[in-house]
Design an enzyme around this catalytic site. Structure first.
Site, PDB file in Angstrom:
ATOM      1  CD  GLU A 271      39.017  16.040 -33.476  1.00  0.00           C
ATOM      2  OE1 GLU A 271      38.113  15.468 -32.808  1.00  0.00           O
ATOM      3  OE2 GLU A 271      40.082  16.424 -32.974  1.00  0.00           O
TER       4      GLU A 271
ATOM      5  CD  GLU B 255      38.744  18.705 -40.996  1.00  0.00           C
ATOM      6  OE1 GLU B 255      39.956  18.763 -40.660  1.00  0.00           O
ATOM      7  OE2 GLU B 255      37.846  19.214 -40.301  1.00  0.00           O
TER       8      GLU B 255
END
Length: 355
Positions: free
Chosen positions: A319, A176
Site C-alpha cells: 500500500e 500498490e
C-alpha cells in the site's frame, strides 16, 4: 504511447546537480556538529540537494500514489486471499480506513488511488479511473499483458505523476494493491536478477510453506511458458508482470524526469523500480528505499539497486505504508540541514587539527 515516446521520457532524466551537491556538502561541514555525526541524514540531505538542484532543498508537498490491479495468476491459488479483496480494499482506501490512509494523514501526504486494472467496475468521486483491462491474463498460460496494455499502463503512471508534479509535489511515495502481485514481483525480479524463483518467493499475504512450494511451482511454469528475456525489462514486465507494476514503473520514470525524489515501498513497488532502473540506470539516484520488507526478494532487489533501507520494521503490507513512514526520515534530514546553525552563526569554535 509508443516505444519512441518512452525513450524520449527516459532521455529527460538528468544526472544529479553536482554544484548543489558540493554546496550542500560544504554546508554540512559548517553545521554545529562533528562531521558525519548525523550519519545517513547528512547523505540524504546532500542527495536531495542534487535531486532538487539547490543547496538547501525543501519538501513542502508530499504525495502517495497507490496503483491497483488484479492478476490472472490468482486462479492458480497463489494467494491466501481471493481476488475479491482487491476492489474491497480499494474502496477502503477511498473511505480513508486503511493503514496507508492513517500513515498518510500523519505525514500530511495527499493520497491518489488509481484503478489501472481492477477486475471489477469501480466508481468513486476520489478514484482515478484509468482501467486498462479487468486484470492481467494468467501468466501460466501466456503473457500477462499485451504490448498495448503494457504501454498504456506505463502512460497512466506518466499522467498521474505529471498531474501531481503540476500541483507542486516535492516527494512521492509509491504503493500498490492487487491480490497475486507478489507472484508477479517474484517472477520479474527472479528473471532480471537471474536468480531461481524460490530465492525470491516469500509468504506474501500469509500463505504456509506448502502453499509457498505450490507458488514456486506456479512461478516456474510461468517462466518456462513465457521465457522472458532478462536483458529486455519491458519483455519481462509484459510477460510476467502486472498492470499496477507497469503503472508504477511509469511513475518512477516520470518522477525522475521531473527531478522529484521517490520513496519506494516493499517488494512489489521495488520490482517496478527495478524495471525502471534497468531502462535508465540514472533513475537509481532519485530513489530512496523506505523500508526492508520481510519478503526475501525485496532485499535482493535493494542490493541490486545499491539502496539501503531507511527502516526495518518487519512490515509486509504494501500500500506504500513503509514508504510513507520513511517520509519523516527525509524531513528530519532536511530540517537539520536547513535549520541548524553554522559554527560561525552560533559563535562555536570549530575543531582544530593537530599540526
Amino acid at each position: 504511447m509508443s516505444m519512441e515516446q518512452l525513450r524520449e521520457q527516459l532521455t529527460r532524466i538528468q544526472p544529479l546537480d553536482k554544484d548543489a551537491i558540493q554546496q550542500a556538502t560544504q554546508r554540512q561541514q559548517q553545521l554545529t556538529k562533528p562531521a558525519g555525526s548525523l550519519g545517513r541524514l547528512e547523505e540524504i540531505a546532500i542527495r536531495l540537494a542534487g535531486i532538487q538542484g539547490t543547496p538547501i532543498p525543501k519538501i513542502q508537498r508530499r504525495d502517495v500514489i497507490v496503483m491497483a490491479a488484479d492478476h490472472g495468476v490468482t486462479r492458480e491459488g497463489v494467494s491466501a486471499y481471493p481476488a475479491e479483496v482487491t476492489p474491497q480494499m480499494v474502496l477502503n482506501f477511498l473511505s480513508g480506513g486503511a493503514a496507508i490512509n492513517a500513515l498518510a494523514r500523519q505525514a500530511e501526504a495527499a493520497v491518489s488511488i488509481v484503478d489501472v486494472g481492477v477486475a471489477t467496475e469501480l466508481h468513486h468521486p476520489q478514484l482515478i479511473e484509468r482501467k486498462i483491462a479487468l486484470g492481467s491474463a494468467n501468466m501460466v498460460e501466456g503473457p500477462a499483458l499485451t504490448s498495448e496494455q503494457l504501454f498504456k499502463a506505463i502512460q497512466v503512471g506518466f499522467d498521474v505523476l505529471d498531474e501531481i508534479a503540476h500541483q507542486g509535489s516535492d516527494l512521492v511515495a509509491i504503493g500498490e494493491m492487487g491480490i497475486g502481485n507478489t507472484t508477479a514481483a517474484s517472477a520479474i525480479s527472479a528473471t532480471l536478477l537471474q536468480q531461481p524463483v524460490e530465492a525470491l518467493t516469500g509468504y506474501g499475504t500469509g500463505i504456509n510453506e506448502q502453499q509457498r512450494q505450490h507458488k514456486i511451482q506456479v512461478l516456474q511454469r510461468a517462466v518456462q511458458q513465457n521465457q522472458p528475456d532478462p536483458h529486455d525489462p519491458l519483455d519481462v514486465l509484459a510477460k510476467v508482470g502486472g498492470l499496477e507494476i507497469a503503472a508504477l514503473t511509469g511513475v518512477v520514470i516520470a518522477a525522475a524526469a521531473h527531478r522529484i525524489p521517490v520513496l519506494i515501498d516493499g517488494f512489489i513497488s521495488s520490482s517496478a523500480a527495478l524495471i525502471a532502473c534497468a531502462l535508465q540506470p540514472r533513475i537509481t539516484d532519485y530513489l530512496f528505499a523506505g523500508h526492508a520488507s520481510v519478503e526475501p526478494g525485496h532485499r535482493l532487489i535493494l542490493a541490486q539497486l545499491g539502496l539501503t533501507p531507511l527502516l526495518s520494521l518487519d512490515m509486509r503490507l504494501g500500500e506504500g505504508t513503509g514508504a510513507v513512514l520513511a517520509m519523516h526520515i527525509l524531513e528530519a534530514a532536511l530540517r537539520t540541514h536547513r535549520e541548524m546553525a553554522t559554527f560561525a552563526d552560533a559563535g562555536v569554535s570549530e575543531r582544530t587539527e593537530n599540526t
